[in-house]
Design a protein around this motif. Structure first.
Motif, PDB file in Angstrom:
ATOM      1  N   ILE A 127      40.428  46.971  41.346  1.00  0.00           N
ATOM      2  CA  ILE A 127      41.617  47.024  40.547  1.00  0.00           C
ATOM      3  C   ILE A 127      41.238  48.167  39.460  1.00  0.00           C
ATOM      4  O   ILE A 127      42.357  48.851  39.063  1.00  0.00           O
ATOM      5  CB  ILE A 127      41.936  45.773  40.059  1.00  0.00           C
ATOM      6  CG1 ILE A 127      41.948  44.821  41.180  1.00  0.00           C
ATOM      7  CG2 ILE A 127      42.784  45.823  38.845  1.00  0.00           C
ATOM      8  CD1 ILE A 127      41.924  43.186  41.034  1.00  0.00           C
ATOM      9  N   LEU A 138      48.606  41.904  41.913  1.00  0.00           N
ATOM     10  CA  LEU A 138      47.466  41.541  41.219  1.00  0.00           C
ATOM     11  C   LEU A 138      47.606  39.892  40.743  1.00  0.00           C
ATOM     12  O   LEU A 138      46.653  39.158  41.069  1.00  0.00           O
ATOM     13  CB  LEU A 138      47.021  42.095  39.639  1.00  0.00           C
ATOM     14  CG  LEU A 138      46.308  42.051  38.847  1.00  0.00           C
ATOM     15  CD1 LEU A 138      45.046  42.547  39.695  1.00  0.00           C
ATOM     16  CD2 LEU A 138      46.459  43.005  37.377  1.00  0.00           C
ATOM     17  N   LYS A 175      45.481  37.943  36.467  1.00  0.00           N
ATOM     18  CA  LYS A 175      45.198  38.734  35.332  1.00  0.00           C
ATOM     19  C   LYS A 175      44.895  38.193  33.993  1.00  0.00           C
ATOM     20  O   LYS A 175      43.869  38.470  33.461  1.00  0.00           O
ATOM     21  CB  LYS A 175      46.353  39.663  35.256  1.00  0.00           C
ATOM     22  CG  LYS A 175      46.673  40.270  33.940  1.00  0.00           C
ATOM     23  CD  LYS A 175      48.230  41.051  34.250  1.00  0.00           C
ATOM     24  CE  LYS A 175      48.598  42.110  32.934  1.00  0.00           C
ATOM     25  NZ  LYS A 175      49.704  42.848  33.498  1.00  0.00           N
TER      26      LYS A 175
END
Ligand code: PLP
Length: 427
Positions: free
Chosen positions: A55, A324, A329
């Motif tokens: 990421i 994501l 997150k």
């Protein structure tokens, strides 16, 4: 993806506007997450450095500096930048045709996707250039008269407070700025707001996340209190959308404004305004709109010529966030912050101005002070000696260090920051 969005995306692709990089990058992030998440829940996922390294690579950023000021503004992932730059080039080939006719209509897809994410009707979302524009549409747009009263707080965003001050100077509206005791205690805040309400109170304006400390405020409870007394609620969501999971139904506010160049990772110059459907008609737009748009959310988008590339890239940013997962997150941001907090919290001169004890009261933004240490000098030292960048915010008359990592921040970077602070304290 909506049918309309698919259609437009396909037609744009056939026009050569989209390259392969966008979807490929999403696929890479998605694959990394999928292979990891299949065995893990979100909390342990937050600690999976291998997946997070993938990421982190989605952002093409300057790794020579450790950026801990992502609250001000965030870089966009490469796939968002690619799409944005392609649309800019495509516009420039023949702007009056290619930007206005081919690219601008995609704003309707942006509206739909933002509404799906926020949990409201797409006819309640206007695309703006930032939170300031969204919020000033509301502040200047309400029909307020002399002696009407507004309740807000001394930790609301300075530009929004300046707006209320100017409205007050011009039309005699009375602004009550509640002084917050930081970290905020929810019950105390609700009591203080309730005590300030009078029969002339028209609006409560409050931040979902305080810009100064990152504390998450109980907007749902504030809305309930306000609505019971016939008062409207403006929620400044500049720091909340895409930062941690919530929907409009959790807030219950009448109006909401946010920037998308912070936690959503869209290009600079993007935001949105939410107006509850039955309130649209009575709210004047900041820039004039024709009467036929009185009841139409698009009246807040009558801003003259502007780039289509910026708002269209919101779609790519939303897709990145969806892949994501906002919950993943948020857990990662909390994990990164816990790493540095745990390393320095036992020094007796360290004070957190954010509530770091009660889970869920903060996420990516944490503010702190160290007795006997000048925040300005520490900031300069960390940049000069360790290439660590963050900002100090003024709370009352005290400079306060505000730390905001991001999903691309590495564990090593956070530990380096914590160790540098600890060394400075010991010195
Ligand atoms: C709470 C809050 N409201 C509003 C704004 C204004 O955002 P923008 O400058 O993107 O319009 C900010 C900016 O940091 C903020 O923190």
């Amino acid at each position: 993806m909506s049918t309309r969005r698919k259609f437009i995306r396909n037609s744009i692709t056939s026009l050569g506007v989209f390259g392969l990089l966008g979807p490929d990058a999403i696929a890479q992030v998605g694959n990394a997450i999928q292979s990891s998440v299949s065995q893990k829940n979100e909390v342990t996922f937050a600690e999976d450095e291998f997946t997070w390294s993938k990421i982190q690579q989605s952002f093409n950023i300057d790794r020579s500096i450790i950026n801990l000021n992502n609250g001000g503004l965030s870089p966009s992932p490469s796939m968002v930048m690619e799409s944005f730059k392609k649309d800019l080039d495509y516009s420039n080939e023949l702007p009056a045709l290619k930007m206005w006719k081919h690219l601008e209509p995609k704003i309707e897809d942006v509206r739909e996707e933002l509404a799906a994410e926020f949990g409201c009707d797409s006819e309640e979302i206007a695309i703006t250039r930032n939170a300031s524009e969204a919020l000033e549409n509301i502040q200047f747009g309400l029909d307020l008269k002399a002696a009407d009263e507004i309740i807000t707080t001394d930790n609301d965003y300075p530009r929004m407070l300046t707006t209320w001050d100017q409205i007050s100077r011009r039309s005699g509206v009375i602004i009550h700025k509640i002084k917050l005791n930081l970290p905020v205690n929810d019950d105390e805040l609700l009591n203080t707001i309730e005590k300030k309400i009078t029969p002339r109170t028209k609006v409560i304006h409050v931040s979902h996340v305080l810009f100064s400390t990152g504390q998450i405020l109980p907007i749902g409870k504030i809305s309930k209190l306000a609505h019971n007394k016939g008062i409207e609620v403006i929620c400044d969501g500049a720091h909340s959308f895409s930062h941690f999971p919530f929907k409009h139904s959790d807030l219950g506010c009448d109006y909401f404004g946010t920037s998308l160049h912070k936690w959503t990772y869209a290009p600079v110059g993007t935001g949105f305004l939410y107006v509850r459907k039955d309130k649209i008609k009575k709210l004047w737009p900041l820039m004039a709109a024709p009467k036929k748009l009185d009841d139409n959310i698009r009246k807040f988008e009558e801003i003259g010529t502007h780039p289509a590339a910026n708002h269209n890239a919101i779609l790519d940013a939303l897709e990145f966030n969806r892949t994501l997962g906002i919950n993943r997150k948020a857990e990662r941001l909390r994990y990164l912050n816990k790493l540095w907090i745990d390393r320095i919290k036992n020094y007796e001169n360290v004070h957190f101005i954010t509530d770091v004890i009660n889970q869920g009261k903060s996420c990516g933004i944490i503010s702190f002070r160290i007795d006997g240490i000048d925040p300005g000098r520490l900031k300069k030292y960390l940049f000069d000696e360790h290439k660590i960048y963050f900002i100090n915010v003024k709370i009352g008359n005290k400079q306060t260090m505000r730390i905001t990592p991001n999903v691309y921040t590495t564990k090593e970077e956070i530990i380096k920051f914590a160790d540098a602070i600890a060394t400075y304290i010991k010195k």
